[in-house]
Design an enzyme around this catalytic site. Structure first.
Site, PDB file in Angstrom:
ATOM      1  N   ASP A 231       0.345   4.833   0.556  1.00 43.37           N
ATOM      2  CA  ASP A 231       0.067   3.488   0.690  1.00 43.37           C
ATOM      3  C   ASP A 231      -1.422   3.644  -0.019  1.00 43.37           C
ATOM      4  O   ASP A 231      -1.831   4.506  -0.429  1.00 43.37           O
ATOM      5  CB  ASP A 231      -0.275   3.306   2.338  1.00 43.37           C
ATOM      6  CG  ASP A 231      -0.192   1.574   2.541  1.00 43.37           C
ATOM      7  OD1 ASP A 231      -0.433   0.912   1.613  1.00 43.37           O
ATOM      8  OD2 ASP A 231       0.129   1.224   3.545  1.00 43.37           O
TER       9      ASP A 231
HETATM   10  C1  BGC Z   1      -0.397  -2.150   2.548  1.00 49.94           C
HETATM   11  C2  BGC Z   1       0.988  -2.029   1.845  1.00 49.94           C
HETATM   12  C3  BGC Z   1       0.586  -2.934   0.427  1.00 49.94           C
HETATM   13  C4  BGC Z   1      -0.411  -2.353  -0.162  1.00 49.94           C
HETATM   14  C5  BGC Z   1      -0.392  -2.982  -1.722  1.00 49.94           C
HETATM   15  C6  BGC Z   1      -1.613  -1.802   1.656  1.00 49.94           C
HETATM   16  O1  BGC Z   1      -2.875  -2.357   2.343  1.00 49.94           O
HETATM   17  O2  BGC Z   1      -0.656  -1.537   3.783  1.00 49.94           O
HETATM   18  O3  BGC Z   1       2.080  -2.605   2.716  1.00 49.94           O
HETATM   19  O4  BGC Z   1       2.010  -2.767  -0.071  1.00 49.94           O
HETATM   20  O5  BGC Z   1      -1.525  -2.552   0.464  1.00 49.94           O
HETATM   21  O6  BGC Z   1      -0.728  -4.395  -1.361  1.00 49.94           O
END
Ligand code: BGC
Length: 755
Positions: A231
């Site tokens: 993530d």
């Molecule tokens: C989220 C993800 C997301 C990523 C990119 C993160 O803060 O947890 O689910 O895909 O950001 O935007």
């Protein structure tokens, strides 16, 4: 040459420094290698599960400055459709849009279990139930990938809260981790085969998910071969990560920084080059496939109006009719007062990285007016100016009696449900509760239309005749709701989670969101309805619940409800009402434990079925392969532990229409070890005889075995049944460790029903 051979050929041509750059990504795009064709070595990612969040400017820090795309209902909404086919089509629609925007991977589905109703991102997730989540997300992945776009399944695993999501350590017992949390991922990974998996921010048992030996090993056990990405900023221990299967950091160190870091790790023999090659091979294969798809699938403009209509269709199948005491449907000539600012400023999606800039956002009031001929409006409350509330309420109350019907649009304000934080309570704003309560005293025909991404408390529930749960229905949700209100659509959504009466009733209440360092999943496997059912707790609305304008009847179609040979349930559904409609038939299974321990009743199969008014349909529901299994912590495998089960078929987890007890003749058990006591062992069929044989050379142990049968219950229990193989050793000199391990091996060998 296939992608694997090509990737290996490329890898041979790279220096360690170049290889290292393939482990990282700059914001949305993976870093290629400058000497190679960028098209072949990098790929583009975009959020997410309800539509595409493609930034207008590549590195725009305004996460809401995105290109318009269809905003479909949120996953908490579309999971309530309980319709795998529909979710497959939804995946296809999103896939087509992603292809058009040159997106190679959609960072969806997000399928974490909604452990607490407070979870800030519950609107992004499917359900509290792993079986329902697994079935539907598998279809979503298949749909997206059928359009040549990769799906990224996330967030692996136990990312069930936003509070301290980047450091919290989840303490969860092994059986719960497997049965409640990992199970949701297993099927989508094995059957959906997502091209990418995102490791979650949090820690499980003291290790961050992006480098967690135990959880990443599961991916290997499930033969997962794709990319494993972190993530955002969630790579902590690159060495451990690479060793355990992490392949990509999002975004990660780039250029010189990552090259130097990897070089040091290799020089110090912390990782070897094979491990590095293994990781980047997966990323390269992904990039090569993505480039092939980019060429193969022509990304023509799609029909945006058709996609908007499909978003409506999804909402229509997902919106839930919670209550209807002879009020709905309305006739188009009925005179209706619509109250509530949310009828003008609609709430249709959650906040954070799943946010979509909608192509064409509908307005609920206008949609009501398109069908109804006599629709008026009053705000009733203000979303942003509390000083106006009293005046607006008084006006609404004064006018409410002049109309045959009053529809109140109420719900959770926009900023309350978002990525980054959890909710504090399950309340809608107090002025809305007061308004509904007071209106209910003046107007009998009150219809409440709700907008929220997760359960809310409804203090007025018994005083209003009609409630529609719209959840967050996307850009075309307003017309879907109007069509349900006027009976143009027969609602068929079913709750994918329980609505408790109050926050304090939910099983995670005492352990959410945990302390500054850790959260303990003390409720164990009793997540959601499993807990409410086991404790017979009063709730607002049960898991699986939802009304329609018609009525269904359940009948056995064969002598036996459960066909064990085929692992199927066969029955007949009759539509005895006057509307054509869809029912969701649900199958639950509960082991009957021989001791006092209580086993959760779990969903093991379901089917959404259309039945015309006055007719019937025979249906057959395939049971999940793990229906009769549990995760056995001693063997570390799923296996059948119990011999007797109750199978329930119903229209929700509390409305059971048919049931049958299923009995397995052969005995089976959890793996036996030296600390099992005689009482538990003897619950297994044939065990007394088997132990008598094993104890032939150990007369003292045999005596204790006989004591378990003594007429005096105190002797039988305390002197016999409580003795373990290890404690027998203390009283029986002839019983050695070697004997015990031979006895255990022998007993375990005879029990071979292992998954
Ligand atoms: C989220 C993800 C997301 C990523 C990119 C993160 O803060 O947890 O689910 O895909 O950001 O935007």
């Amino acid at each position: 040459m296939d992608a694997t051979d090509m990737a290996r050929k490329i890898i041979k041509s790279l220096t360690i420094e170049e290889k290292a750059t393939l482990l990282s990504q700059v914001v949305w795009e993976t870093t290629g290698v400058s000497k190679l064709n960028k098209n072949l070595t990098s790929f583009l990612l975009a959020d997410k599960p309800a539509g595409i969040r493609r930034l207008k400017e590549y590195f725009d820090s305004d996460i809401y400055n995105t290109k318009p795309s269809t905003c479909y209902p949120s996953p908490s909404t579309y999971a309530s459709s309980w319709n795998g086919e529909l979710i497959y089509q939804l995946g296809q629609h999103i896939g087509v849009e992603a292809r058009y925007e040159n997106v190679d991977t959609m960072l969806a589905s997000a399928i974490n279990i909604k452990r607490s109703p407070l979870g800030g991102r519950n609107f992004e997730y499917y359900s509290k139930d792993p079986q329902l989540t697994a079935e539907l997300s598998t279809e979503f992945i298949r749909g997206i990938q059928s359009r040549g776009v990769g799906a990224c399944l996330k967030r692996f695993v136990a990312n069930n809260q936003e509070t301290r999501r980047m450091n919290i350590n989840v303490n969860v017992d092994e059986q719960t981790l497997n049965e409640a949390y990992l199970l949701a991922f297993e099927k989508p990974i094995k059957a959906g085969k997502p091209k990418m998996i995102m490791a979650a921010y949090n820690q499980v048992d003291g290790q961050f998910c992006a480098s967690n030996e135990k959880t990443l090993k599961k991916l290997k056990d499930w033969n997962y071969e794709g990319v494993v990405v972190t993530d955002c900023y969630a790579a902590h221990d690159l060495e451990l990560g690479i060793k355990n299967g992490l392949t990509l950091q999002m975004p990660g160190e780039t250029g010189k920084k990552i090259s130097e870091r990897i070089k040091i790790l290799i020089d110090n023999k912390k990782i070897n080059e094979d491990e590095l090659n293994h990781a980047i091979e997966k990323n390269l294969k992904f990039a090569l496939n993505a480039s092939y798809q980019r060429e193969k699938v022509i990304n023509t403009e799609y029909d945006r109006k058709k996609h908007h209509s499909f978003a409506r269709k999804v909402a229509e199948e997902s919106i839930i009719f919670l209550k209807n005491d002879h009020v709905l449907p309305l006739n188009k000539s009925d005179n209706v007062l619509v109250i509530g600012e949310l009828a003008k400023k609609t709430r249709f999606q959650g906040g954070g990285s799943s946010h979509v800039n909608p192509f064409k956002l509908e307005n609920p009031l206008e949609e009501m007016q398109k069908i109804g001929e006599n629709i008026d409006y009053l705000p009733g409350y203000s979303l942003c100016d509390p000083d106006k509330n009293e005046k607006l309420k008084q006006k609404a109350l004064a006018n409410s009696k002049k109309y045959d019907y009053v529809a109140v649009y109420a719900g959770v304000p926009d900023l309350v449900e978002s990525e980054g934080y959890d909710r504090k309570d399950l309340k809608i704003p107090e002025e809305q509760n007061i308004l509904i309560e007071e209106l209910s005293k003046k107007q009998n025909n009150l219809i409440i239309v709700l907008a929220n991404g997760a359960p809310i408390e409804m203090p007025w529930v018994n005083n209003v005749p009609s409630i529609i749960e719209g959840y967050l229905p996307g850009e075309a949700g307003a017309s879907a709701i109007a069509r349900i209100i006027f009976g143009k659509v027969n609602p068929s959504g079913r709750l994918a989670e329980t609505f408790p009466k109050k926050l304090e009733d939910n099983p995670s209440y005492l352990n959410f969101p945990g302390s500054t360092k850790a959260v303990r999943y003390a409720e164990g496997r009793f997540v959601g309805y499993k807990y409410y059912d086991a404790t017979k707790r009063e709730i607002l609305f049960p898991f699986g619940y939802g009304l329609t304008y018609t009525k269904f009847n359940y009948k056995k179609s064969e002598e036996k409800l459960v066909n064990l040979d085929q692992l199927r349930i066969n029955l007949t559904i009759e539509n005895i009402g006057s509307y054509d409609g869809k029912d969701v038939v649900q199958v639950y299974c509960q082991p009957i434990s021989m001791d006092q321990s209580l086993e959760p009743k779990k969903l093991v199969g379901f089917k959404k079925i259309k039945v015309a008014s006055g007719s019937d349909e025979n249906i057959s529901i395939k049971l999940d392969s793990k229906t009769f299994q549990n995760f056995d912590v001693i063997s570390g495998k799923w296996r059948q532990i119990f011999n007797e089960f109750k199978i329930f078929v119903g229209s929700n987890c509390r409305d059971i229409k048919l049931e049958q007890v299923v009995n397995f003749q052969e005995s089976s058990s959890s793996k036996i070890d030296a600390n099992c006591n005689l009482g538990d062992l003897l619950k297994q069929k044939g065990m007394y005889e088997r132990l008598s044989v094993s104890f032939q050379k150990h007369p003292k142990s045999l005596e204790f075995l006989e004591l378990t049968k003594d007429a005096d219950p105190i002797k039988a229990v305390s002197m016999g049944s409580l003795m373990t193989l290890n404690t027998l050793k203390r009283v029986d000199d002839t019983l050695t460790d070697q004997d015990i391990s031979e006895i255990i091996n022998d007993l375990n060998l005879k029990d071979e029903r292992v998954n």
